[in-house]
Write an enzyme that holds these catalytic residues in place. Structure first.
Site, mmCIF file in Angstrom:
data_model
loop_
_atom_site.group_PDB
_atom_site.id
_atom_site.type_symbol
_atom_site.label_atom_id
_atom_site.label_comp_id
_atom_site.label_asym_id
_atom_site.label_seq_id
_atom_site.Cartn_x
_atom_site.Cartn_y
_atom_site.Cartn_z
ATOM 1 N N CYS A 1 1.069 -1.341 0.011
ATOM 2 C CA CYS A 1 0.101 0.129 -0.034
ATOM 3 C C CYS A 1 1.001 1.058 0.097
ATOM 4 C CB CYS A 1 -1.114 -0.298 1.253
ATOM 5 S SG CYS A 1 -0.077 -0.055 3.120
ATOM 6 N N CYS B 1 -4.087 -0.555 -1.906
ATOM 7 C CA CYS B 1 -4.333 1.227 -1.988
ATOM 8 C C CYS B 1 -6.121 1.498 -2.300
ATOM 9 C CB CYS B 1 -3.847 1.628 -3.109
ATOM 10 S SG CYS B 1 -1.989 1.250 -2.883
ATOM 11 N N CYS C 1 -0.173 4.137 -6.759
ATOM 12 C CA CYS C 1 -0.444 2.453 -5.889
ATOM 13 C C CYS C 1 0.906 2.396 -6.408
ATOM 14 C CB CYS C 1 -1.201 1.429 -5.866
ATOM 15 S SG CYS C 1 -2.006 0.166 -4.844
#
Length: 144
Positions: free
Chosen positions: A10, A85, A94
């Protein structure tokens, strides 16, 4: 039997990817070797630590790592790279981990974007935790 290697990615490796890593290790650590990283290393989200402790998983000792950690020091390859994400960040920033891996995207809201009282932020982080666990169990159920 060799474990399937999974990297959860993430933006800051502060909550979503940390929770996903911990859930996979708890649910199916006998089959998977789970790791997490972010585009940039951040600070571990205290609400994520609290809500994971509520389900018996301690992530308080986890450290935030960026993807360069695995590229430069660990030199790890992964069978799966799962980005967590939210949908807005996915198209813009991302991160993607290079190499030959199966890439999956789970659009999950960012707990650090939650607003409101402490209890409202905890409730929101619990919902995100539960969404990650449900996606994890569904995904594991699709694998041989």
């Amino acid at each position: 039997m060799q474990k399937t290697k999974v990297l959860f990615i993430c933006m800051h490796n502060s909550a979503r990817s940390q929770m996903a890593e911990a859930f996979l290790n708890a649910i199916a650590g006998d089959r998977f070797e789970s790791h997490s990283a972010g585009l940039l290393a951040g600070e571990l989200n205290p609400f994520a630590v609290r809500v994971m402790a509520e389900v018996g998983i301690d992530i308080s000792h986890h450290k935030s790592k960026d993807v360069q950690h695995y590229l430069n020091t660990e030199k790890k390859s992964f069978d799966y790279c799962i980005t967590v994400c939210d949908h807005a960040s996915f198209s813009a920033r991302c991160p993607v981990y290079p190499g030959r891996n199966i890439r999956i995207h789970w659009g999950i809201p960012d707990p650090s974007a939650l607003v409101g009282s402490e209890e409202e932020k905890l409730a929101g982080t619990r919902a995100i935790r539960d969404e990650i666990k449900a996606k994890m169990e569904e995904w594991i159920g699709t694998l041989p």
